[in-house]
Enzyme design. Structure first.
Site, short mmCIF file in Angstrom:
data_model
loop_
_atom_site.label_atom_id
_atom_site.label_comp_id
_atom_site.label_asym_id
_atom_site.label_seq_id
_atom_site.Cartn_x
_atom_site.Cartn_y
_atom_site.Cartn_z
N GLY A 186 0.85 -1.20 0.00
CA GLY A 186 0.00 0.00 0.00
C GLY A 186 0.87 1.23 0.00
N GLN A 199 3.20 9.94 1.30
CA GLN A 199 4.49 9.25 1.44
C GLN A 199 5.45 9.63 0.31
OE1 GLN A 199 2.47 5.24 2.27
NE2 GLN A 199 4.35 5.06 3.45
N CYS A 220 5.82 -0.26 7.58
CA CYS A 220 5.50 0.95 6.80
C CYS A 220 6.73 1.34 6.00
CB CYS A 220 5.11 2.09 7.74
SG CYS A 220 4.65 3.61 6.87
N LEU A 221 6.51 1.68 4.74
CA LEU A 221 7.64 2.09 3.89
C LEU A 221 8.27 3.39 4.38
CD1 LEU A 221 6.06 1.23 0.42
CD2 LEU A 221 7.86 -0.04 1.62
N HIS A 235 -4.45 1.47 7.91
CA HIS A 235 -3.07 1.98 7.96
C HIS A 235 -2.92 3.15 6.97
CE1 HIS A 235 1.48 1.24 7.92
NE2 HIS A 235 1.30 1.97 6.84
N GLU A 236 -3.43 2.96 5.75
CA GLU A 236 -3.29 4.00 4.72
C GLU A 236 -4.13 5.23 5.06
OE1 GLU A 236 -0.92 3.55 2.90
OE2 GLU A 236 -0.73 1.38 2.97
N HIS A 274 -2.46 7.53 7.30
CA HIS A 274 -1.49 8.42 6.62
C HIS A 274 -2.16 9.70 6.13
CE1 HIS A 274 2.32 6.22 6.35
NE2 HIS A 274 1.73 5.13 5.88
O1 GNR Z 1 3.97 -2.61 2.65
C1 GNR Z 1 3.30 -2.46 3.68
N1 GNR Z 1 2.95 -3.54 4.42
C2 GNR Z 1 2.07 -3.50 5.47
C3 GNR Z 1 2.00 -4.60 6.32
C4 GNR Z 1 1.11 -4.61 7.36
C5 GNR Z 1 0.27 -3.55 7.57
C6 GNR Z 1 0.32 -2.45 6.75
C7 GNR Z 1 1.20 -2.42 5.68
S1 GNR Z 1 1.24 -1.06 4.62
C8 GNR Z 1 2.90 -1.09 4.11
C9 GNR Z 1 3.17 -0.04 3.05
C10 GNR Z 1 2.97 1.32 3.64
O2 GNR Z 1 3.77 1.89 4.35
N2 GNR Z 1 1.84 1.92 3.38
O3 GNR Z 1 1.57 3.13 3.92
NI NI Z 2 2.66 3.20 5.76
#
Ligand code: GNR
Ligand code: NI
Length: 175
Positions: free
Chosen positions: A46, A51, A94-95, A136-137, A140
């Site tokens: 995601g 980001q 999270c990236l 999660h997204e 952000h």
């Molecule tokens: O790549 C991602 N893996 C992930 C694993 C578990 C819960 C959420 C994520 S999202 C993350 C990519 C990211 O930072 N998206 O904002």
């Molecule tokens: Ni993230």
């Protein structure tokens, strides 16, 4: 299409609240194409526009298994309409916080409304990894990172780990 640079903690841009998109036009689709390419290259499942430094309420996602066909999903102006009482812990990453993983508890199902790649409205329930990832997204989009759900100690450890790794990378590149 282009691969864009992913911002990492503690970059203050990641704390910005993203703005709604007025219309899903070709500029928005071009940004979503860049986001998807950047996400696949990372690799991640995601990515929110903030980001890559674009404060717009746009998300891309692909939660298909590695042995399945790619299944990109695009979300513009997503909203959570409903959720359930039941929460479930899931190990998140999270990236923008590379190489750090920790469990977060979130509602296990959420009902969402969003505009897709073509600007069509979609309403659906997200479950399992889809529910984890969309929450999660959407965090952000409101300037919230998964580490903000952890203790201050864990959050500071995560940030320091990222800073240390980046310092070491910069040293290697300078040699
Ligand atoms: O790549 C991602 N893996 C992930 C694993 C578990 C819960 C959420 C994520 S999202 C993350 C990519 C990211 O930072 N998206 O904002
Ligand atoms: Ni993230």
């Amino acid at each position: 299409m282009a691969i864009r640079k992913i911002l990492t903690v503690p970059n203050p841009v990641l704390k910005q609240v993203s703005k709604p998109v007025a219309a899903v036009d070709d500029d928005v689709r071009a940004l979503m194409d860049d986001m998807l390419e950047t996400m696949y290259a990372a690799p991640g499942i995601g990515l929110a526009a903030i980001q890559i430094g674009e404060p717009l309420r746009i998300i891309v996602m692909d939660i298909a298994d590695k042995d399945e066909e790619p299944a990109p999903r695009y979300f513009v102006n997503p909203e959570i309409l409903d959720d359930v009482e039941e929460v479930r812990p899931w190990e998140e990453g999270c990236l923008s916080v590379p190489d750090y993983f920790e469990e977060v508890e979130r509602p296990e199902k959420v009902k969402i409304r969003y505009l897709n790649y073509h600007g069509e409205e979609v309403v659906e329930w997200a479950t399992d990894l889809y529910a984890v990832c969309i929450q999660h997204e959407m965090d952000h989009l409101n300037g919230v990172l998964f580490i903000d759900h952890l203790s201050r100690l864990k959050r500071q450890r995560a940030i320091r780990k990222v800073q240390k790794a980046e310092r070491e990378k910069a040293m290697e590149n300078a040699e």
